[in-house]
Design a protein around this motif. Structure first.
Motif, PDB file in Angstrom:
ATOM      1  N   ARG A 180      20.175  40.680 -15.661  1.00  0.00           N
ATOM      2  CA  ARG A 180      19.217  41.350 -16.552  1.00  0.00           C
ATOM      3  C   ARG A 180      20.013  42.134 -17.595  1.00  0.00           C
ATOM      4  N   PHE A 204      25.200  43.426 -17.943  1.00  0.00           N
ATOM      5  CA  PHE A 204      24.031  42.984 -17.192  1.00  0.00           C
ATOM      6  C   PHE A 204      23.963  43.671 -15.835  1.00  0.00           C
ATOM      7  N   VAL A 207      21.010  41.017 -10.187  1.00  0.00           N
ATOM      8  CA  VAL A 207      19.772  41.259  -9.452  1.00  0.00           C
ATOM      9  C   VAL A 207      19.608  40.239  -8.337  1.00  0.00           C
TER      10      VAL A 207
END
Length: 211
Positions: A180, A204, A207
């Motif tokens: 993300r 990032f 996740v």
């Protein structure tokens, strides 16, 4: 090697390669049977790669990311990311690096920047994560075999409640579905390619995989 400010990161100085460094000899077998049994490692630690640079820039710009936390710099190379974390107020910084020359360079770089970094000189990706709060992984997806080791390790970090941030300019084995975007910077990817032009690189959050 010359001690110089890092492009896009004037707060940090590193011992970096230059035309007279003679690093090519590190890739040439010295004729010793015992030494030649181990494949020489490219001197990745001698350059500020884009993924590490963007992650270090992000941490310095947002010190609350690391302040008071125990931080692991995974695949530390020069130690750029860990040094940035220490400067930004991390409670403890651990750097994991397997290259013997890189380990020496990492210690010299930390000392040159007046910060303390503990070094783990072995591959930790096969085991459980160390006792940290945050993993910073810059440029760890440059090869398929490395990515195949790193992703399961980062999954174990998440399972242990450890946050993971990745810095990368979009290399071939970047696990994009697991990332993300948090921020983007224009930084040079000087990593021995003879380049230096500023290109977009991202930070990032890693996740969990979708159910």
């Amino acid at each position: 090697m010359r001690l110089a400010p890092v492009p896009s990161l004037p707060e940090i100085r590193l011992y970096m390669a230059h035309p007279g460094s003679g690093l090519r000899r590190l890739l040439e077998p010295d004729g010793d049977a015992e030494e030649s049994a181990t494949e020489p490692q490219p001197p990745y630690w001698a350059y500020a790669w884009a993924g590490g640079a963007v992650l270090a820039r992000y941490v310095l710009d947002r010190p609350s990311t690391v302040a008071g936390r125990r931080v692991l710099d995974l695949g530390a190379g020069s130690g750029l990311v860990g040094i940035a974390a220490a400067k930004a107020g991390a409670r403890e910084v651990i750097a994991a690096e397997i290259d013997l020359n890189g380990i020496v360079a990492l210690g010299l770089n930390a000392a040159a920047n007046g910060v303390a970094v503990s070094i783990i000189g072995e591959d930790i990706t096969d085991g459980p994560p160390p006792a940290v709060d945050l993993v910073l992984a810059g440029d760890v997806f440059y090869a398929q075999d490395v990515a195949r080791r790193v992703v399961p390790f980062l999954d174990r970090c998440l399972a242990a409640g450890i946050d993971v941030l990745v810095g990368d300019p979009g290399r071939a084995w970047l696990p994009k579905p697991r990332l993300r975007l948090l921020g983007e910077y224009q930084v040079p990817d000087v990593g021995g390619n003879g380049g230096g032009a500023r290109e977009p690189s991202g930070v990032f959050a890693f996740v969990p995989a979708s159910a």
